[in-house]
Design an enzyme around this catalytic site. Structure first.
Site, PDB file in Angstrom:
ATOM      1  N   GLU A   1       0.782  -1.242   0.000  1.00 36.62           N
ATOM      2  CA  GLU A   1       0.000   0.000   0.000  1.00 36.62           C
ATOM      3  C   GLU A   1       0.817   1.298   0.000  1.00 36.62           C
ATOM      4  OE1 GLU A   1      -2.789  -0.231   3.244  1.00 36.62           O
ATOM      5  OE2 GLU A   1      -4.080  -1.593   2.127  1.00 36.62           O
TER       6      GLU A   1
ATOM      7  N   GLU B   1      -6.001  -8.383   0.417  1.00 35.89           N
ATOM      8  CA  GLU B   1      -6.524  -8.162   1.766  1.00 35.89           C
ATOM      9  C   GLU B   1      -8.008  -7.851   1.690  1.00 35.89           C
ATOM     10  OE1 GLU B   1      -4.663  -5.381   4.426  1.00 35.89           O
ATOM     11  OE2 GLU B   1      -2.654  -5.971   3.768  1.00 35.89           O
TER      12      GLU B   1
HETATM   13  C1  BG6 Z   1      -4.326  -2.791   5.372  1.00 37.82           C
HETATM   14  C2  BG6 Z   1      -2.907  -2.975   5.857  1.00 37.82           C
HETATM   15  O1  BG6 Z   1      -4.471  -1.602   4.765  1.00 37.82           O
HETATM   16  O2  BG6 Z   1      -5.312  -2.747   6.359  1.00 37.82           O
HETATM   17  C3  BG6 Z   1      -2.793  -3.874   7.071  1.00 37.82           C
HETATM   18  O3  BG6 Z   1      -2.098  -3.470   4.824  1.00 37.82           O
HETATM   19  C4  BG6 Z   1      -3.871  -3.518   8.057  1.00 37.82           C
HETATM   20  O4  BG6 Z   1      -1.502  -3.765   7.593  1.00 37.82           O
HETATM   21  C5  BG6 Z   1      -5.245  -3.696   7.402  1.00 37.82           C
HETATM   22  O5  BG6 Z   1      -3.803  -4.232   9.253  1.00 37.82           O
HETATM   23  C6  BG6 Z   1      -6.434  -3.485   8.307  1.00 37.82           C
HETATM   24  O6  BG6 Z   1      -6.346  -2.262   8.972  1.00 37.82           O
HETATM   25  P1  BG6 Z   1      -6.406  -2.195  10.555  1.00 37.82           P
HETATM   26  O7  BG6 Z   1      -6.126  -0.807  10.870  1.00 37.82           O
HETATM   27  O8  BG6 Z   1      -7.793  -2.614  10.911  1.00 37.82           O
HETATM   28  O9  BG6 Z   1      -5.383  -3.138  11.075  1.00 37.82           O
END
Ligand code: BG6
Length: 487
Positions: free
Chosen positions: A201, A383
């Site tokens: 990202e 993700e």
């Molecule tokens: C993504 C990242 O954007 O979001 C992760 O690559 C991150 O590292 C994930 O954990 C979810 O976000 P959060 O803030 O809920 O952990």
């Protein structure tokens, strides 16, 4: 009832993690300091902060994405909790964790290698063999279970020494340090790892922790992005030599944006916001910066200094596939200004996660279609998932029907994009398949996993792993290759 749609043969399905949110092993095996090691825990009301000492010796804290005070040095204190140090201790649980993934039927697992486990300061000439041994053991274990390793080389992290010396990615010298790290990984693991992500990202990282930049400003950000793009293409070039047959990507943050109204000014604002993101993806995946790059930079009050050969490199070594994260959608209005991913998290959807993220599976189908229209390259949903509050029952079960519902709808949207829209999507990895530390808040309370980890926001707990209901549901999804998404 199972339905007739399914994922294509060879579809990669599994889970995703990063190193510093998951691995722990702080100070073990020769691991050096990352800037994110100085980020405290936090919560929704009080986001995580970094701790420092200023040039007069005063102790202080600031939001982990804000600039550090002039002359301040990142410093740790005994009375603070720093979640990256222990995370959920994959470092000592990897065999057990990989066995869980195998039982669910994963065909891939995404994890991050920790830069300072291989080069403790980023400046050494030779890699730390103990760090490489650890990752090779994990890779061998995955391959033994038929799970394709998918490695993120740099997941929002920076060796502390490179912050102090080069201002992180703002310094061109950091590219050389990164390439030395890539070479060490490719030489040791190149014939065992089919999928690599050069970065995580780049269009959503800010500040000293994730980019190593102390004086956060848009001009510095865009110069750093250019260095990241050059580093990524250089890594692809090196990877082509050292890991023939492997495929390379970078993961981009791709929440869906909608215009807040049909007013042309709002629709235009949405268009512009999307093109800020495309500018970075174009540079790394599309063979170079887009035709309107000067306008994008002008809007941010920035410019990029290039060296001779940079543009030719970006054109010659683009990424092989486009991978992205998708969690939610949000609305864009005229007057919101430039800020890449920031802004309102609301959208037209009524359903929201406990952290206020709009649940919008159709937005994922939109993203898949838009990216495929623009790049005509294979896509990978790297993700996706739902951060929620889970309750561990006395018998060790966790009834996370809300997560099953969220995942079912999003996987169904991917299946529609593949089977109806003919988008070439090659894989899906659910974020945080084993509970881990939240990036934005530093909490453990925001859980994503199929596997519950006994640990609280301050690091107390046994680290015992327990299977949630979603574990058994996802096993069915993997076994049917997406044909059965019923809840
Ligand atoms: C993504 C990242 O954007 O979001 C992760 O690559 C991150 O590292 C994930 O954990 C979810 O976000 P959060 O803030 O809920 O952990």
């Amino acid at each position: 009832m199972p339905d007739t749609k399914r994922f294509p043969d060879g579809f990669y399905i599994g889970g995703a993690t990063s190193d510093w949110q998951f691995e722990g092993g702080f100070g073990e095996g020769g691991r050096g300091l990352l800037s994110v090691d100085f980020a405290t825990d936090g919560n929704q009301e009080c986001p995580r902060q970094v701790t420092w000492v200023d040039k007069d010796g005063n102790r202080g804290k600031s939001h982990w994405e804000d600039p550090l005070p002039e002359g301040a040095t990142l410093t740790m204190f005994d009375d603070e909790y720093y979640p990256s140090h222990r995370a959920v201790d994959f470092y000592h649980h990897w065999k057990e964790d990989v066995a869980d993934m195998a039982e669910m039927g994963f065909t891939t697992f995404r994890f991050g290698t920790c830069w300072t486990r291989i080069f403790p300061t980023g400046l050494e000439d030779e890699p730390n063999q103990e760090g490489l041994d650890f990752y090779e053991a994990v890779v061998d274990e995955l391959n033994a279970h038929g799970i394709a390793p998918l490695i993120t080389i740099c997941h929002d992290e920076m060796p502390l020494e490179l912050v102090e010396r080069y201002n992180g990615w703002a310094g061109r010298e950091t590219i050389g340090c990164y390439l030395k790290y890539c070479r060490a990984l490719f030489e040791r693991l190149g014939d065992k790892v089919p999928l690599w992500l050069t970065f995580n990202e780049p269009n959503a990282i800010r500040g000293v922790c994730m980019m190593g930049i102390k004086d956060q400003s848009w001009p510095t950000y865009w110069q750093a992005i250019h260095h990241i793009a050059v580093a990524s293409s250089s890594a692809v070039k090196l990877g082509r030599e050292l890991c023939p047959g492997a495929r390379f990507s970078t993961m981009f943050a791709m929440s869906e944006f909608y215009a807040a109204s049909p007013r042309p000014a709002d629709v235009w604002a949405r268009y512009e916001r999307r093109h800020e993101q495309y500018a970075i993806i174009d540079a790394m995946c599309g063979g170079g910066y887009p035709h309107n790059m000067d306008k994008v930079l002008r809007d941010f009050g920035a410019e990029i200094h290039m060296e001779p050969g940079d543009e030719e490199l970006l054109a010659a070594y683009p990424l092989d596939f486009v991978s992205f994260s998708y969690y939610r959608s949000s609305l864009i209005s005229d007057g919101d200004g430039v800020h890449l991913l920031g802004g309102a998290t609301n959208s037209y959807c009524n359903e929201k996660t406990p952290w206020g993220w709009a649940v919008d599976p159709l937005g994922l189908r939109f993203c898949l279609n838009e990216l495929y229209d623009r790049y005509h390259k294979p896509l990978f949903v790297i993700e996706n998932g739902m951060g929620a509050i889970d309750k561990l029952e006395a018998d060790g079960s966790v009834h996370d029907d809300y997560r099953i519902e969220y995942l079912s709808k999003h996987l169904s949207a991917i299946r529609d994009a593949i089977c109806i829209d003919h988008v070439d999507c090659i894989g899906y990895t659910m974020w945080g398949n084993i509970d881990l530390v939240s990036r934005s808040t530093g909490e453990m309370a925001k859980r994503y996993g199929f596997v519950y980890v006994d640990m609280d926001d301050k690091g107390n707990g046994t680290l015992r792993r327990s299977r949630k209901d979603s574990f058994y549901w996802f096993k069915k999804v993997c076994e049917s290759n997406g044909a059965d998404l019923s809840v």
